[in-house]
Design a protein around this motif. Structure first.
Motif, PDB file in Angstrom:
ATOM      1  N   MET A  75      28.468  17.121   7.332  1.00  0.00           N
ATOM      2  CA  MET A  75      27.585  17.164   8.386  1.00  0.00           C
ATOM      3  C   MET A  75      27.613  17.762   9.730  1.00  0.00           C
ATOM      4  N   ARG A 121      26.765  21.653  10.379  1.00  0.00           N
ATOM      5  CA  ARG A 121      26.319  22.568  11.868  1.00  0.00           C
ATOM      6  C   ARG A 121      27.172  24.109  12.489  1.00  0.00           C
ATOM      7  N   TYR A 142      21.095  17.850   5.839  1.00  0.00           N
ATOM      8  CA  TYR A 142      21.407  16.782   6.537  1.00  0.00           C
ATOM      9  C   TYR A 142      20.601  15.760   6.219  1.00  0.00           C
TER      10      TYR A 142
END
Length: 450
Positions: A405, A409, A379
């Motif tokens: 990104m 998640r 990340y």
């Protein structure tokens, strides 16, 4: 030095070889593996491991070698021929010969196909308590003491368990035999693994493990010591290695990063390069910046072409807010050794911190794209890449990076929205391929959920 954490659950049932102490000393929720990333250490390990893997006729991939932040004497292998080496092993081994012996033993498990066979054995245990025990004590490592984990937890009352324990002991002996053959084929002495087994035996005794009734009646470690003593008669290879000097520096570096500054300063009090290296890091961690600067300058006088000393200098400057100086140091490190991933990451971060110019952002983007090929789960790297794209006003890439990104998640709908924006922002053909690839990955992940 990079740090990541992976959950033990990501290592499939019985896919890892662990020391008894790791599991009996930690609650279940704490069983995460902390991985360290350090290019200097990984590069040295590659030179030790690759010849052994080639001799074993096993494929070698640098990304399959992992350093575990754990002070115990241990190493283990998992699915996909991944090799995990504890930082305690790297620090406590005296030289390359000892470390090569440890690694040769683990390669013995890979060559013997022990991981797959062990999984098949465990699947035959239809009793949940046995499976739980297998996970908690999974499959003995260099110490060969997983048998005791089972015995202590279940009292050795199950015939299936006894059969599995017997199978594991045979695997350890087979891995030892393979290690001896690999060391001889690569002209290395078995004395190193003999010495390391003695350290493990001493460690077991100091921690009281050998005082349990099970250990007294199953003296596997002493038996293995006897075996390695016999192997010395058939192998008169040297115990020294051309890599020993580099290993001394790596060991000092790891110990300094992981240890307490005052303890490091007391231990590493000589004028050799390894001691200077350790003291530089210890002084900096202890906020003694003048001393740290003096020591890094001494190191660069000794080895002006050492890229890792330049990286350390850059790191010290960067963390003190001396960004322009850090950019120069990281640039020098990259010039000397451009293949270093740590060097690329540090240099890119410093360029983005130095100013918000498009030129710096472009340089950083090139560096980060190269590193992301091997580290798509980071990340932090995607965050740096987003900054570089924004400063170049490259909105197609910025939206794509935002999608990556969101994917990390596991926010798949958000990721798809970002990819739609990226597609509308006129991406290059190369970027369009990446967008399509990410869409496919999202599709596959959503299928798993259904």
């Amino acid at each position: 030095m990079r740090k990541t954490v992976i959950s033990l659950i990501k290592l499939e049932l019985a896919a890892a070889f662990w020391l008894l102490s790791v599991f009996l000393s930690q609650p279940a929720q704490a069983r995460d593996i902390k991985l360290l990333g350090d290019d200097e250490t990984e590069r040295l390990l590659e030179e030790i491991i690759k010849p052994l893997m080639q001799q074993a006729r096993q494929p070698y991939h640098r990304n399959s070698i992992h350093i575990v932040e754990d002070k115990s004497l241990n190493a283990f292998v998992s699915d996909g021929n991944h090799l995990f080496i504890h930082s305690g092993t790297l620090i406590k081994a005296n030289d390359v010969n000892e470390l090569a012996g440890v690694i040769a033993h683990e390669i013995g498990h890979i060559k013997g196909g022990h991981i797959i066979r062990q999984k098949l054995e465990i699947r035959e245990m239809n009793n949940l308590s046995l499976i739980s025990a297998a996970l908690a004590g999974a499959a003995g490592v260099l110490s060969g003491r997983a048998d005791a984990a089972f015995a202590i937890m279940l009292g050795g009352q199950s015939s299936a368990l006894n059969q599995f324990v017997h199978y594991r002991a045979n695997e350890e002996r087979a891995a030892d035999e393979t290690a001896v053959k690999l060391l001889k084929a690569t002209k290395q002495s078995p004395r190193g693994i003999l010495n390391f087994m003695k350290k493990i035996n001493k460690d077991n005794q100091l921690n009281g493990r050998e005082e349990t009734p099970y250990f007294r009646t199953h003296p596997l470690t002493p038996e293995r010591i006897t075996y390695f003593e016999g192997a010395l008669a058939d192998n008169n290879s040297p115990t020294t290695s051309p890599l020993d000097e580099r290993y001394a520096k790596v060991r000092a570096k790891l110990e300094a990063y992981l240890g307490k500054p005052q303890e490091i300063l007391r231990k590493y009090n000589g004028n050799d390069t390894a001691s200077l290296y350790a003291r530089t890091i210890a002084y900096f961690k202890d906020l003694q910046f003048d001393q740290a600067t003096q020591h890094i300058d001494k190191l660069l006088q000794k080895e002006p072409q050492n890229p890792y000393f330049w990286e350390l200098k850059g790191q010290m400057e960067f963390e003190r807010g001396q960004i322009k100086e850090a950019v120069k140091s990281f640039a020098q490190a990259q010039k000397i050794y451009p293949a270093s991933e740590d060097g690329k990451i540090n240099y890119a971060a410093a360029l983005l911190e130095e100013n918000e110019s498009s030129d710096n952002a472009k340089k950083a983007a090139i560096l980060l794209d190269k590193v992301l090929l091997n580290n798509p789960q980071s990340y932090y790297l995607w965050d740096l890449r987003a900054k570089a794209a924004a400063r170049q006003k490259d909105m197609a890439t910025a939206y794509y990076v935002a999608g990556e990104m969101a994917f990390l998640r596991q926010e798949f709908e958000t990721a798809l929205k970002q990819l739609d924006k990226a597609t509308k922002a006129s991406p290059t053909p190369q970027l369009k391929i990446k967008i399509d690839d990410l869409k496919e990955r999202i599709k596959q992940e959503k299928k798993k959920d259904n």
